[in-house]
Scaffold this active site. Sequence first.
Site, PDB file in Angstrom:
ATOM      1  N   HIS A 104       0.832  -1.210   0.000  1.00  0.00           N
ATOM      2  CA  HIS A 104       0.000   0.000   0.000  1.00  0.00           C
ATOM      3  C   HIS A 104       0.859   1.249   0.000  1.00  0.00           C
ATOM      4  O   HIS A 104       2.079   1.203   0.181  1.00  0.00           O
ATOM      5  CB  HIS A 104      -0.969  -0.006   1.193  1.00  0.00           C
ATOM      6  CG  HIS A 104      -0.317  -0.028   2.549  1.00  0.00           C
ATOM      7  ND1 HIS A 104       0.284   1.073   3.109  1.00  0.00           N
ATOM      8  CD2 HIS A 104      -0.185  -1.029   3.464  1.00  0.00           C
ATOM      9  CE1 HIS A 104       0.743   0.778   4.306  1.00  0.00           C
ATOM     10  NE2 HIS A 104       0.492  -0.507   4.550  1.00  0.00           N
ATOM     11  N   CYS A 120       3.622  -4.692   6.598  1.00  0.00           N
ATOM     12  CA  CYS A 120       3.159  -4.451   5.237  1.00  0.00           C
ATOM     13  C   CYS A 120       4.296  -3.893   4.380  1.00  0.00           C
ATOM     14  O   CYS A 120       5.352  -3.511   4.872  1.00  0.00           O
ATOM     15  CB  CYS A 120       1.989  -3.478   5.229  1.00  0.00           C
ATOM     16  SG  CYS A 120       0.419  -4.208   5.754  1.00  0.00           S
TER      17      CYS A 120
END
Length: 254
Positions: A104, A120
Amino acid sequence: MIKVCLFCLLFSTAPYAKAASETDQLILINLAVNQLSFFENGHYIRTFSISTGKPATPTPEGTFCVINKYKHKKYHRKNIPGGAPNNPLGARWLGLNKTQYAIHGTSKEWSIGTYESNGCIRMHNRDVTWLYDRAPLQTKVIIAKFYESPEQAAHRYGYRITSWNGQPVQEEQVGRLLIIDKTSMYWKEPHGKLIPIQEVLPNQKFVVLSHNGEGMYDLGNNFYILDQMGKSTRYEQVPLHIIANQYKRKHNVP
C-alpha cells in the site's frame, strides 16, 4: 553459422505450472535491499524502493497473491477516512492472501527505503498507483531475501523470464555485441562478398542472430561485424534458460 541449441534445455528449467486463475504478472519483493520489482508477460518492467517490516514486526516471506484492491482505503483502526493526508494506507491498497498484510501507499513518504512498517509493504503513493493499475487480482507476489538481479531471482523462483538485463530478447537472438573500439559494418551481397558500408563507433550495441565462432557476427538483414581477434568487440550470449523460456511461452510447453 552456429545457432545456439535450445532443445536440450526445454525441460531443464524450474517447474512451471500456470493455474487457470494465475496471471502473467509477478511482483517480486526483495527484503534484503527493500525493493519491489514488477514483471509482465515474461519481461522485467520496473523496480521500486519500498519500506518493509521492522525487526519486531517483520514482513513475512513466502509466495502470496493479490486478493483485493482498494483506492483510498479507510483506515478502520483509527477511523481515518480514505484519502485523508494522515491515512497511513496512502493512495492505493493491494491486499495479500495473508491476513492483515498488503502492499500500500503511505502518509510517511520519508520512510520508504527503511525497515519501518508493521509488516506491510509501503510504497511511494505515485509508485503504488502505477502498480495498482497494472497488477490485476491473483497477481503472484513472492517475498524473499536474495542477492542477485531481479531477473535472475524471478527465474530461480519459477517465473518464465524472457528479458535480459532489462531488455526484451528477440525471438532469434542468440547474443549481444558491444563495440569497444571502432570497427566496420559489412553488407553481404548475393554472391557472398562482404562489402564494408559504415564505421561503427564504441559503446554501440547490436543484437546478434548467429555467429560462426570465429568473430563473424550476423546482425540480420545481411549485415555483419567481423572481429576475428576479439579486440574491437565484446560478445555476450543470451542465457540459455531465456531462449528455452521463449520457446516454452511460444509453444505453451508445460
